[in-house]
Every structure is written in structure tokens, then in C-alpha cells.
Scaffold this active site. Structure first.
Site, short mmCIF file in Angstrom:
data_model
loop_
_atom_site.label_atom_id
_atom_site.label_comp_id
_atom_site.label_asym_id
_atom_site.label_seq_id
_atom_site.Cartn_x
_atom_site.Cartn_y
_atom_site.Cartn_z
N GLU A 280 0.79 -1.23 0.00
CA GLU A 280 0.00 0.00 0.00
C GLU A 280 0.82 1.28 0.00
O GLU A 280 0.45 2.25 0.68
CB GLU A 280 -0.93 -0.03 1.22
CG GLU A 280 -0.22 0.02 2.60
CD GLU A 280 0.14 -1.33 3.17
OE1 GLU A 280 0.34 -2.28 2.40
OE2 GLU A 280 0.23 -1.44 4.41
N ASP B 159 9.00 -10.99 9.26
CA ASP B 159 8.83 -11.72 8.00
C ASP B 159 8.49 -13.19 8.22
O ASP B 159 7.91 -13.84 7.35
CB ASP B 159 10.13 -11.68 7.17
CG ASP B 159 10.43 -10.28 6.67
OD1 ASP B 159 9.52 -9.43 6.67
OD2 ASP B 159 11.60 -10.04 6.27
N HIS C 182 -6.08 0.52 2.49
CA HIS C 182 -4.97 0.89 3.38
C HIS C 182 -4.76 2.41 3.41
O HIS C 182 -4.14 2.92 4.34
CB HIS C 182 -3.67 0.23 2.93
CG HIS C 182 -3.40 -1.11 3.56
ND1 HIS C 182 -3.40 -1.31 4.92
CD2 HIS C 182 -3.08 -2.31 2.99
CE1 HIS C 182 -3.10 -2.58 5.16
NE2 HIS C 182 -2.91 -3.21 4.02
N GLU D 252 -3.95 -4.46 9.08
CA GLU D 252 -4.42 -5.49 8.16
C GLU D 252 -5.85 -5.96 8.44
O GLU D 252 -6.59 -6.28 7.52
CB GLU D 252 -3.45 -6.68 8.13
CG GLU D 252 -2.03 -6.32 7.67
CD GLU D 252 -1.97 -5.71 6.26
OE1 GLU D 252 -2.94 -5.83 5.50
OE2 GLU D 252 -0.92 -5.11 5.93
N TYR E 123 -5.15 -10.49 9.48
CA TYR E 123 -6.06 -10.16 8.38
C TYR E 123 -7.49 -10.64 8.67
O TYR E 123 -8.40 -9.85 8.88
CB TYR E 123 -5.59 -10.85 7.09
CG TYR E 123 -4.30 -10.27 6.52
CD1 TYR E 123 -4.34 -9.40 5.45
CD2 TYR E 123 -3.06 -10.61 7.04
CE1 TYR E 123 -3.17 -8.87 4.90
CE2 TYR E 123 -1.89 -10.09 6.51
CZ TYR E 123 -1.95 -9.22 5.44
OH TYR E 123 -0.81 -8.69 4.92
N HIS F 41 -8.08 -3.93 -1.43
CA HIS F 41 -7.29 -4.05 -0.19
C HIS F 41 -6.23 -2.95 -0.10
O HIS F 41 -6.15 -2.23 0.90
CB HIS F 41 -6.65 -5.44 -0.13
CG HIS F 41 -5.83 -5.68 1.09
ND1 HIS F 41 -6.31 -6.36 2.20
CD2 HIS F 41 -4.55 -5.32 1.40
CE1 HIS F 41 -5.36 -6.40 3.12
NE2 HIS F 41 -4.28 -5.79 2.66
N GLU F 42 -5.44 -2.82 -1.14
CA GLU F 42 -4.35 -1.81 -1.06
C GLU F 42 -4.93 -0.40 -1.01
O GLU F 42 -4.39 0.47 -0.31
CB GLU F 42 -3.38 -1.97 -2.23
CG GLU F 42 -2.72 -3.37 -2.35
CD GLU F 42 -2.19 -3.94 -1.04
OE1 GLU F 42 -1.84 -3.17 -0.14
OE2 GLU F 42 -2.15 -5.18 -0.91
N1 BES Z 1 0.93 -4.44 3.72
C1 BES Z 1 0.69 -5.71 3.20
C2 BES Z 1 1.94 -6.46 2.85
C3 BES Z 1 2.85 -6.71 4.03
C4 BES Z 1 2.35 -7.03 5.28
C5 BES Z 1 4.22 -6.64 3.84
C6 BES Z 1 3.23 -7.24 6.35
C7 BES Z 1 5.08 -6.86 4.89
C8 BES Z 1 4.60 -7.15 6.16
C9 BES Z 1 -0.24 -5.65 2.00
O1 BES Z 1 -1.22 -4.68 2.10
C10 BES Z 1 -0.97 -6.95 1.97
O2 BES Z 1 -1.66 -7.22 2.90
N2 BES Z 1 -0.82 -7.71 0.91
C11 BES Z 1 -1.54 -8.95 0.75
C12 BES Z 1 -2.81 -8.64 0.01
C13 BES Z 1 -3.92 -9.58 0.20
C14 BES Z 1 -4.29 -9.84 1.61
C15 BES Z 1 -5.13 -9.05 -0.56
C16 BES Z 1 -0.65 -9.90 -0.02
O3 BES Z 1 0.39 -9.47 -0.50
O4 BES Z 1 -1.00 -11.06 -0.17
ZN ZN Z 2 -2.59 -5.23 3.67
#
Ligand code: BES
Ligand code: ZN
Length: 631
Positions: free
Chosen positions: A302, A404, A330, A349, A412, A326-327
Site C-alpha cells: 500500500e 517476515d 490501506h 491489516e 487479516y 485491499h491496497e
Molecule cells: N501491507 C501488506 C503487505 C505486508 C504485510 C508486507 C506485512 C510486509 C509485512 C499488503 O497490504 C498486503 O496485505 N498484501 C496482501 C494482500 C492480500 C491480503 C489481498 C498480499 O500481499 O498477499
Molecule cells: Zn494489507
């Protein structure tokens, strides 16, 4: 009167603080994994993943002047940090770095003393800068390392166009420090400006104001006037071109995928308008998308004003566009109101996932909403079955852990389910009003779970004391599992799928007799994801020959099918499996396949071959997370 024991304690503490020359008394270093004791009381306001000392000196603006050297695969230049002393006595500015080479630090034209501390696994090295008597800026000359954890340098062959190299950064959670020396904590918000120098034929874009018609001359200026946390600083450079989708929305991509992306995501403008109508005005001016090469390790990120998006969701039928919702969401939950520490990630999330479902319902209707909610709920159930209890808690204890390594559906889907329960109890309109006020109340602030809980106490819990209760809220946030009586999403469209799947498994219906003509991608996913663990060869061949699953062009359907193939060692799909693993670096799509393959000796050998071939093209995060499965 103070006891002797207390005085002795004070004396020993002072002695300890002063006897460590590398550790000035004002600085509390984060605990290393070895030092962490789960018994000690967790400090909810403390960021255990940063060395920075914003309680003493706080950085408020960063000015970057960076050159992207594609031959050396390095960013080189200066970061000029503007700071304020929170504590007048503060003499040291502590920054986070990881793999950076610090060349010099200056205040104006005067060199300033600095010291790069020993590297701590997962966190990097603290950079201690002795502040000058006068002034409020220091300028750090540095360069990144070739294998910076938050950047991926791609050769031309690894891009769609195969002609030009590509660079992109991914800072969340703790990787901004691998390409900028800064206070890498979500509780520190900064504005930023940047000059980015690139080879002339390439375009740079950032999580800032981007000018879609900027001359392509290799020098690009950016300004992010709103204060953002460091994990939202982002840069990409490549053969990028722009296509508008709506008045405030557009897409950046390599030329060969630009049109496909713009039509796949053409509903972005309507999503933006619908979200504004329900949750208040969009605060960030434009909302554009950047489509990355397939090695991008996430579905999306995001980055403000410019979400970074995997190309794996360009399916041709808008079936996977909930990622965009989703993005976009955010922009309210996460970018406007931000988690203060990674323990509070669910505030980003969970709220965003809740908003995503609502946006999808507004744009595509209730049937789609129900289907996506059931799929999300099933992902959550699978995680709850697999994770240790401590990892099922929304406000998770991450001390001593690498964020990570803790990625799951808990923040979520459990977060979203919790909010859906409140919505159902207080009524949708009332809950929408609450969210709108919540986004306003904490706009451009970073907040902890405790702050959210006390806000809830003063608002909904007071107004709707008859339907909400404090203990249940506590249970949702601080205890594992899903509380009994939680909302359970249901979908009629899926009930039909259950009926035919059961009949097929029983043998009373052949695959050819299943009427799949009107099935949506979601129904296919539900059909496949709920197959028994074991299918026999005849069943696998029948499914594949009837529905051409191995050849599916939809990356999510292919993923679900390949997982079935691995569980059942269905070899005709392994060629596709191999190219899938080598061609895609999105962690959510490859990790479950590696994990499943690693369960047998033969599977592991196969995984190892694929991994070795894929590795030069994988992002450092995908390498880090999957390496263990092939060793
Ligand atoms: N912000 C997140 C990605 C993220 C979270 C990176 C925690 C590092 C640490 C992003 O918004 C996200 O949630 N991406 C998901 C999207 C999905 C849930 C629709 C993904 O990449 O799968
Ligand atoms: Zn997210």
C-alpha cells in the site's frame, strides 16, 4: 523513605549504564533474540524492531539524493535528516541501518562523528550519530549493498520487456533501513523529498507525488508532504509507462502489460469513490497503481499514492481485483491511521481486510462478498489449525522474532471477523460512522492496540453498552482462536459447489456431468480447496482432462490445483509446477507449494531443483522464507 535495596539498585543501574562505552545511558537498545525473555513484561508502546531513539531525538523530514547504479546494483548518495530534540539533553541520534556502507556524516560542511554498531540478526546495525551543538540537520553519505534486504535489482531478462533493468524496494516491515539510514519504526512519521537519478531511458516512481507526464530525462523529483511511517517509503525504476484509468487513478507498468493492467483494474476509480463515500475523503491526492515484475514478493503493497501490485492478479476477468480494494483501503487503515509497532499489525491489516470486503460488496455485490468472505474464513481456519496458540493472538508478542517469519492470516481474517462481529452487534450504519470518526480522530497518527481499546471503551462500548462487552473484546484481541459464536460467513453459490463435489467424490456424478459453465473463479477455488487430502490417480486424471486445470491461466486456480497435485504426487502437473515456481516469486503462491513438496524426499529434491533455478530471480524475502524447505 527509600529502602536501601532500592538505592543499591539505582547505584548498580547507573554503574552498568556508565560502564558500557558503546551504550550511552539515554539509549535503550532493542533486545536481541538471545536476551529476550517471554517472562518479562512487554512494553506495549516500545518498538522491539528498531534501535532508534525517537523519545530523545525525532526525525521529521528526509531529503534523499540518490543515484541508481544498475551495474553495481547499488543506490548511492545522501540522506539529509531533519530532526528535533524531544529531550533537550539528547546528544546522540540513533538510526537503523542494514547492510549500508556509511561514507560520511556532515552537519552543513562540518563532519560529524558517527559509529556503526555491531550487526544484530534480523535488525541490522544501529548508527550512532553525535549531534552537533547547533542546527537540526545531518547529511549521511552512503551506499546500499548489492543484496539489500529491501530492494530487488532485476536484469532485463527478468522483466516483461526483456530490454531494460528494473529496481523496486519493499520496506515493510523492517527493510527501509536497508536502503535509507533512518528511524525505521512505524511510530516515527516523516515527510520526504527526493531526487532520484537513473539511466536516461528509465522512469523512477515513488510513494509520493508522481507527475504522469514528467520528461524522461533521468532526473526525477518527488515530494511526500504528508508525514508517513518509514515502511511506506518506496521507489521503483524501470521501463515504466503510464495510462490513466480515471480522473484520480492510473497505472504505471512496462509497455507490454500496460493495457491489460488498465482494463483489469478499471474499477479502481469507482472503488475509490465508494470508499470515500463510506469512510471519508481520500487524503492522498492521486491513487495510482504500479505493476511490478512477477518476482514481487507480495500480492500488493500500500505505498501511499502508488500501490505496488503483483502482475499475477491480471487474470483477464477481474476475478482477483479484491487485491486492489485491499491496497486502496490501506489509504485509510494503515496509511492514515498506522500501527505503532509490528505487534499492532492487525490494526492495519484487520481493518483493511474488513474494508476490502465492504468495498467488494459495494462494487460487485453481495454474492461476491459472501464468496470472498468464506474463502478468507477458510484460510483463517487452516491457520488456526496449524499455528501455535501464541501466534493466533491479534496483539501478538513479536519480541525476538523476525516479522517476515510470522506472516499469517491471523491479523487479516481474524481482525476482520472481529470487526464484522462488532458491525453486526451495533448495526452497519453505526459501525461505518464509528470507523469514519476513528479515521479522523487518529489521522496521521501511529497507534497501539491499547490506544484502540481505550478509544473503543470511550466510544462504542459506552454508546452500545447493551450489546457489546469488554471481556469479549479482550478475548478477540488478546486470546488465541476464534471466540465461540463469532460470525460465520456463508455463500449460496458455494453450497451448490459442495453438492456437486460430494456427488463426484461418491461416484454418482462424473466430472463431465458437472455444469461448470457459469462458475466464477471463486467457485473453482472453493471446489478445489475443499477436496479431500487424497485423491486417486483416476480422479486426478479425470479432473485434469475435463477441466484443463494444469493449464489454467488463473494463477490462484493453478496454485490450488498444483497443491492438490503435490499432495497426490500427480506427475503430469509437475512440468507446470516447475515453471510456476520459477516464474512467480509471490510468496503466498509459492510457499505452500515448497512446504508441501518438502514433506517427501523426492518432492524435496524437485523443490531444490526449482528453487536453485528460481533463486537468482527471487526477491530476498522469498529466498529467506523458502530456503528452509529445500535445505
Ligand atoms: N501491507 C501488506 C503487505 C505486508 C504485510 C508486507 C506485512 C510486509 C509485512 C499488503 O497490504 C498486503 O496485505 N498484501 C496482501 C494482500 C492480500 C491480503 C489481498 C498480499 O500481499 O498477499
Ligand atoms: Zn494489507
Amino acid at each position: 523513605m527509600k529502602s536501601i535495596r532500592y538505592l543499591a539498585f539505582l547505584w548498580i543501574s547507573t554503574l552498568l549504564a556508565c560502564s558500557n562505552p558503546e551504550q550511552p545511558a539515554e539509549i535503550k537498545a532493542p533486545q536481541t533474540p538471545q536476551q529476550t525473555s517471554k517472562q518479562t513484561q512487554i512494553d506495549h508502546a516500545k518498538d522491539y524492531h528498531s534501535f532508534a531513539n525517537p523519545d530523545v531525538v525525532k526525525v521529521s523530514h528526509i531529503d534523499l539524493d540518490l543515484t541508481a547504479d544498475f551495474d553495481k546494483q547499488q543506490l548511492i548518495g545522501t540522506a539529509t535528516l531533519t530532526y528535533q530534540k524531544v529531550d533537550e539533553q539528547g546528544k546522540t541520534l540513533i538510526l537503523d541501518t542494514r547492510g549500508l556502507t556509511i561514507l560520511e556524516v556532515n552537519s552543513g560542511n562540518t563532519p560529524v562523528a558517527f559509529e556503526l554498531q555491531k550487526e544484530v540478526p534480523n535488525l541490522g546495525s544501529a548508527l550512532h550519530i553525535t549531534l552537533p551543538e547547533q542546527g537540526n540537520q545531518v547529511s549521511i553519505s552512503y551506499h546500499t549493498s548489492k543484496d539489500a534486504s529491501g530492494a530487488q535489482w532485476l536484469t532485463p531478462e527478468q522483466t516483461a520487456g526483456k530490454q531494460y533493468p528494473f529496481l523496486f524496494t519493499q520496506a515493510q516491515a523492517v527493510h527501509a533501513r536497508s536502503f535509507i539510514p533512518l528511524q525505521d519504526s512505524p511510530q516515527v512519521r516523516v515527510t520526504y523529498t527526493a531526487t532520484i537519478r537513473t539511466p536516461k531511458e528509465l522512469l523512477a516512481v515513488m510513494s509520493a507525488a508522481n507527475d504522469p507526464v514528467t520528461p524522461r530525462d533521468g532526473v526525477y523529483e518527488f515530494n511526500m508532504p504528508q508525514p508517513i511511517p518509514s515502511y511506506l517509503i518506496a521507489l521503483a525504476i524501470g521501463d515504466l509507462h503510464f495510462k490513466p484509468m480515471g480522473e484520480r487513478t492510473g497505472v504505471y507498468a512496462e509497455p507490454s502489460i500496460l493495457d491489460a493492467a488498465a482494463s483489469e483494474f478499471e474499477d479502481t476509480e469507482s472503488m475509490l469513490e465508494a470508499t470515500e463515500k463510506t469512510y471519508g475523503p481520500y487524503s492522498w491526492d492521486r491513487y495510482d497503481l504500479l505493476i511490478l515484475p512477477p518476482s514481487f514478493p507480495f500480492g500488493g503493497m500500500e505505498n501511499p499514492r502508488l500501490s505496488f501490485i503483483t502482475p499475477t492478479v491480471i487474470a483477464g476477468d477481474k476475478s482477483l481485483v479484491s487485491l486492489i480494494a485491499h491496497e486502496l483501503a490501506h489509504s485509510w487503515s494503515g496509511n492514515t491511521v498506522t500501527n505503532a509497532t509490528w505487534r499492532d499489525l492487525w490494526l492495519n491489516e484487520g481493518f483493511t481486510t474488513y474494508l476490502t470486503y465492504r468495498i467488494m460488496e459495494m462494487i460487485y455485490g453481495t454474492d461476491r462478498y459472501n464468496m470472498e468472505a468464506v474463502l478468507g474464513y477458510q484460510d483463517l481456519q487452516a491457520d488456526i489449525a496449524a499455528l501455535p496458540e501464541n501466534d493466533e493472538i491479534l496483539a501478538i508478542d513479536l519480541r525476538g522474532r523476525n516479522p517476515d517469519d510470522v506472516f499469517s492470516n491471523i491479523p487479516y481474517e481474524k481482525g476482520a471477523l472481529f470487526l464484522r462481529e462488532i458491525e453486526q452487534k451495533v448495526g452497519r450504519d453505526n459501525f461505518d460512522k464509528f470507523l469514519l470518526e476513528y479515521f479522523n480522530h487518529f489521522a496521521f497518527k501511529s497507534i497501539t492496540t491499547d490506544q484502540f481499546v481505550s478509544y473503543l471503551d470511550q466510544t462504542l462500548l459506552t454508546t452500545y453498552a447493551d450489546v457489546l462487552d469488554k471481556e469479549r473484546i479482550h478475548q478477540w484481541i488478546f486470546e488465541p482462536g476464534i471466540p465461540d459464536g463469532a460470525p460465520m460467513p456463508e455463500s449460496d453459490a458455494f453450497s451448490k459447489v459442495d453438492t456437486v463435489r460430494d456427488a463426484w467424490l461418491e461416484g454418482s456424478l462424473s466430472a463431465k456431468q458437472i455444469n461448470t459453465q457459469d462458475w466464477t473463479v471463486h467457485q473453482w477455488l472453493y471446489f478445489l480447496n475443499n477436496m479431500p487430502q487424497k485423491l486417486n490417480d483416476m480422479q486426478l486424471v479425470e479432473l485434469d482432462s475435463t477441466f484443463q486445470l494444469t493449464a489454467s491461466k488463473n494463477n490462484e486456480i493453478a496454485h490450488s490445483w498444483l497443491l492438490i497435485a503435490v499432495k497426490n504426487e500427480y506427475k503430469p502437473a509437475y512440468e507446470r509446477l516447475y515453471s510456476y515456481l520459477v516464474g512467480i516469486g509471490r510468496n503466498k503462491l509459492v510457499k505452500p507449494l515448497y512446504r508441501e513438496l518438502a514433506k517427501t524426499v523426492e518432492g524435496k529434491a524437485f523443490a531444490k531443483r526449482a528453487f536453485e533455478e528460481a533463486k537468482p530471480g527471487y526477491h530476498p524475502l522469498t529466498v529467506h522464507v523458502n530456503q528452509g524447505f529445500v535445505e
